[in-house]
Design a protein around this motif. Sequence first.
Motif, mmCIF file in Angstrom:
data_model
loop_
_atom_site.group_PDB
_atom_site.id
_atom_site.type_symbol
_atom_site.label_atom_id
_atom_site.label_comp_id
_atom_site.label_asym_id
_atom_site.label_seq_id
_atom_site.Cartn_x
_atom_site.Cartn_y
_atom_site.Cartn_z
ATOM 1 N N ASP A 1 19.093 21.036 30.085
ATOM 2 C CA ASP A 1 18.305 20.376 31.131
ATOM 3 C C ASP A 1 17.370 19.301 30.571
ATOM 4 O O ASP A 1 16.340 18.992 31.168
ATOM 5 N N MET A 2 17.712 18.720 29.418
ATOM 6 C CA MET A 2 16.919 17.614 28.901
ATOM 7 C C MET A 2 16.966 16.441 29.885
ATOM 8 O O MET A 2 18.001 16.159 30.472
ATOM 9 N N ARG A 3 15.826 15.758 30.055
ATOM 10 C CA ARG A 3 15.761 14.655 30.991
ATOM 11 C C ARG A 3 15.226 13.393 30.311
ATOM 12 O O ARG A 3 14.339 13.459 29.468
ATOM 13 N N VAL A 4 15.812 12.275 30.728
ATOM 14 C CA VAL A 4 15.338 10.965 30.308
ATOM 15 C C VAL A 4 14.406 10.428 31.377
ATOM 16 O O VAL A 4 14.742 10.441 32.571
ATOM 17 N N TYR A 5 13.240 9.967 30.959
ATOM 18 C CA TYR A 5 12.291 9.330 31.874
ATOM 19 C C TYR A 5 12.333 7.838 31.558
ATOM 20 O O TYR A 5 11.860 7.398 30.511
ATOM 21 N N LEU A 6 12.943 7.106 32.492
ATOM 22 C CA LEU A 6 13.365 5.733 32.229
ATOM 23 C C LEU A 6 12.333 4.718 32.697
ATOM 24 O O LEU A 6 11.938 4.691 33.867
ATOM 25 N N TYR A 7 11.910 3.875 31.743
ATOM 26 C CA TYR A 7 10.954 2.811 32.039
ATOM 27 C C TYR A 7 11.737 1.534 32.344
ATOM 28 O O TYR A 7 12.629 1.138 31.576
ATOM 29 N N PRO A 8 11.439 0.863 33.451
ATOM 30 C CA PRO A 8 12.243 -0.300 33.864
ATOM 31 C C PRO A 8 12.047 -1.501 32.943
ATOM 32 O O PRO A 8 11.073 -1.593 32.204
ATOM 33 N N TYR A 9 12.991 -2.418 33.074
ATOM 34 C CA TYR A 9 12.971 -3.646 32.267
ATOM 35 C C TYR A 9 13.091 -4.840 33.207
ATOM 36 O O TYR A 9 13.942 -4.873 34.101
ATOM 37 N N PHE B 1 4.558 6.157 28.227
ATOM 38 C CA PHE B 1 4.166 7.492 27.798
ATOM 39 C C PHE B 1 3.388 8.229 28.888
ATOM 40 O O PHE B 1 3.729 9.361 29.259
ATOM 41 N N GLU B 2 2.342 7.609 29.419
ATOM 42 C CA GLU B 2 1.468 8.298 30.366
ATOM 43 C C GLU B 2 2.194 8.637 31.668
ATOM 44 O O GLU B 2 2.095 9.765 32.169
ATOM 45 N N ASN B 3 2.931 7.672 32.223
ATOM 46 C CA ASN B 3 3.619 7.926 33.485
ATOM 47 C C ASN B 3 4.825 8.836 33.302
ATOM 48 O O ASN B 3 5.122 9.670 34.161
ATOM 49 N N GLY B 4 5.520 8.689 32.178
ATOM 50 C CA GLY B 4 6.630 9.590 31.891
ATOM 51 C C GLY B 4 6.156 11.013 31.682
ATOM 52 O O GLY B 4 6.783 11.969 32.154
ATOM 53 N N LEU B 5 5.035 11.159 30.985
ATOM 54 C CA LEU B 5 4.482 12.493 30.740
ATOM 55 C C LEU B 5 4.067 13.158 32.046
ATOM 56 O O LEU B 5 4.295 14.367 32.237
ATOM 57 N N ASP B 6 3.474 12.404 32.964
ATOM 58 C CA ASP B 6 3.078 12.971 34.267
ATOM 59 C C ASP B 6 4.295 13.547 34.991
ATOM 60 O O ASP B 6 4.239 14.663 35.537
ATOM 61 N N LEU B 7 5.396 12.793 35.012
ATOM 62 C CA LEU B 7 6.613 13.268 35.670
ATOM 63 C C LEU B 7 7.165 14.506 34.970
ATOM 64 O O LEU B 7 7.586 15.472 35.619
ATOM 65 N N PHE B 8 7.161 14.472 33.647
ATOM 66 C CA PHE B 8 7.682 15.597 32.869
ATOM 67 C C PHE B 8 6.872 16.866 33.110
ATOM 68 O O PHE B 8 7.441 17.957 33.278
ATOM 69 N N MET B 9 5.565 16.740 33.136
ATOM 70 C CA MET B 9 4.709 17.908 33.340
ATOM 71 C C MET B 9 4.997 18.564 34.689
ATOM 72 O O MET B 9 5.010 19.793 34.807
ATOM 73 N N LYS B 10 5.235 17.740 35.704
ATOM 74 C CA LYS B 10 5.546 18.284 37.031
ATOM 75 C C LYS B 10 6.927 18.931 37.041
ATOM 76 O O LYS B 10 7.113 20.033 37.561
ATOM 77 N N ASP B 11 7.912 18.250 36.458
ATOM 78 C CA ASP B 11 9.273 18.786 36.441
ATOM 79 C C ASP B 11 9.360 20.088 35.649
ATOM 80 O O ASP B 11 10.082 21.013 36.031
ATOM 81 N N HIS C 1 5.169 2.617 37.212
ATOM 82 C CA HIS C 1 4.853 1.735 36.095
ATOM 83 C C HIS C 1 3.983 0.569 36.582
ATOM 84 O O HIS C 1 3.922 0.273 37.783
ATOM 85 N N ASN C 2 3.346 -0.071 35.625
ATOM 86 C CA ASN C 2 2.488 -1.211 35.944
ATOM 87 C C ASN C 2 3.293 -2.506 35.777
ATOM 88 O O ASN C 2 3.611 -2.895 34.653
ATOM 89 N N PRO C 3 3.627 -3.204 36.883
ATOM 90 C CA PRO C 3 4.434 -4.441 36.778
ATOM 91 C C PRO C 3 3.771 -5.521 35.936
ATOM 92 O O PRO C 3 4.445 -6.392 35.393
ATOM 93 N N ALA C 4 2.428 -5.458 35.836
ATOM 94 C CA ALA C 4 1.717 -6.478 35.062
ATOM 95 C C ALA C 4 2.071 -6.422 33.582
ATOM 96 O O ALA C 4 1.845 -7.389 32.846
ATOM 97 N N TYR C 5 2.620 -5.286 33.128
ATOM 98 C CA TYR C 5 2.973 -5.133 31.717
ATOM 99 C C TYR C 5 4.419 -5.546 31.436
ATOM 100 O O TYR C 5 4.879 -5.448 30.289
ATOM 101 N N SER C 6 5.142 -5.982 32.452
ATOM 102 C CA SER C 6 6.584 -6.185 32.324
ATOM 103 C C SER C 6 6.966 -7.303 31.363
ATOM 104 O O SER C 6 8.102 -7.355 30.888
#
Length: 475
Positions: free
Chosen positions: A378-386, A265-275, A425-430
Amino acid sequence: MQDVMRILSPKQKALAINLDPHIYGTFAEIGAGQETVRHFFRAGGSSHTIAKAMSAYDKDVSNAIYGKEEKNRFVTQNRLKKMLKHEVSLIEERLDNTDTPHRKYFSYANTVATINYDKTFKGHGWVGLMFQHEANAEYSEVILHICFKENDSTLQQESLGKLGVNLIYGAFYHSDNPRRLIRSLYDDIAIDKIEIDMIDFQGPAFEYVDNRLMSLQLVKKGMTEAVIFNSEGKNMLPADILYKKNVFAVRGSFRPVTLVNIDMFENGLDLFMKDAESTPEDTVVIFEITTSNLSAKGKIDERDFLDRVDVLAKLGYTVMISNFSEYYRLVDYFFNYNIKKLGIGMGVNNLLMVFDETYYKNLPGGILEAFGKFFRNDMRVYLYPYKDPETSEFLDSENLKVNENLKELYKYFKLNDRIVDIVNHNPAYSEIYSRDILSKIVRCENGWENQVPEGVADIIKERGMFGYKKSIDLL
């Protein structure tokens, strides 16, 4: 075998109220004629019920009675509340209850706009009731917002009139069972005629009512597709918070919410706000839960639902409950409110589901039609890695594998920045998985507390959420 409950017609309900010597009140209807009170006049015996009926249709007259509204808008919740309070105050001021000590007063009001001539606007409105559930009691209140679905103003007026009768009857005869009251609002009204997208109960008659559960009933019963409430549990009108805003949404089961959810949420929101070149004032953040994520063995566990919502509320988030199993329906819903920009935060597994053709067999245009709705405007997906547990490789938009026949389509959306990787993203949460956390909570094991946001473990333990046994702490 229990008999099926008989549904009364609007005329029967109006007559029952007219023949009750203890129910007495006023009607104030703006915008669609006096459709509700008409039922009471025609049923007979209305002189025992109707103290006054009015339609302050002219805007100047309406303003003179109830005061002006911001931006001179008349179809608002604020206008409805002013109408109700004004009419109730007049009853209390003008009528002496000495000779009728068992009388229960009420004030019914609506302010609506029906379909326009060009049929480009189907109309909507606010409907409400203030009433005494017992003689001399403080007033209780039911307020709801409706959207008309019919394409004819006369039909809309008829449906509105029936709805008003159902509301008044339900308040006086079903106030002890608000779920039944909600169901009864559609008595003699087809579910596709009117949408109720917000309902709110207040007052001593509904002292123990949780309005979030009442909102859930609207979605469960098909009365609306989605409801929204804020972190304080207050029901919100979707149009009020979504209209012409930038929207960032995160879907999940949130059972419970984890550090992964918040990192996404937090990192995706940061990218969205800029875009979107957006500001916090122009941006609405929605944590969405679909009813398919609430069901257990085909049935929704309401306690579990409240647990999830309470945890999200503690973190200060706005929650949306919807019946959208497919993502494109969620996107379609948001754009119906003329939002500006839309971003959806999701994990790799969810994106793979979006690119799974089996989900779109019922769409005439199949997956292409779904993508047309999903990636619209122009909807965008902010993709969190797995992180693959077997190879320890992080999967993102660069190495994600979709079906062979969809590769070029996927590449098109990727190259046009419609799929954006969350790289910070934080790899420690993976290796945090909600199912593992839930399993530990149920077994009252340690080690999960540092995998959820601060304060979440405390509320789960304190209130025994998600199957946690409080007694374990006392051993």
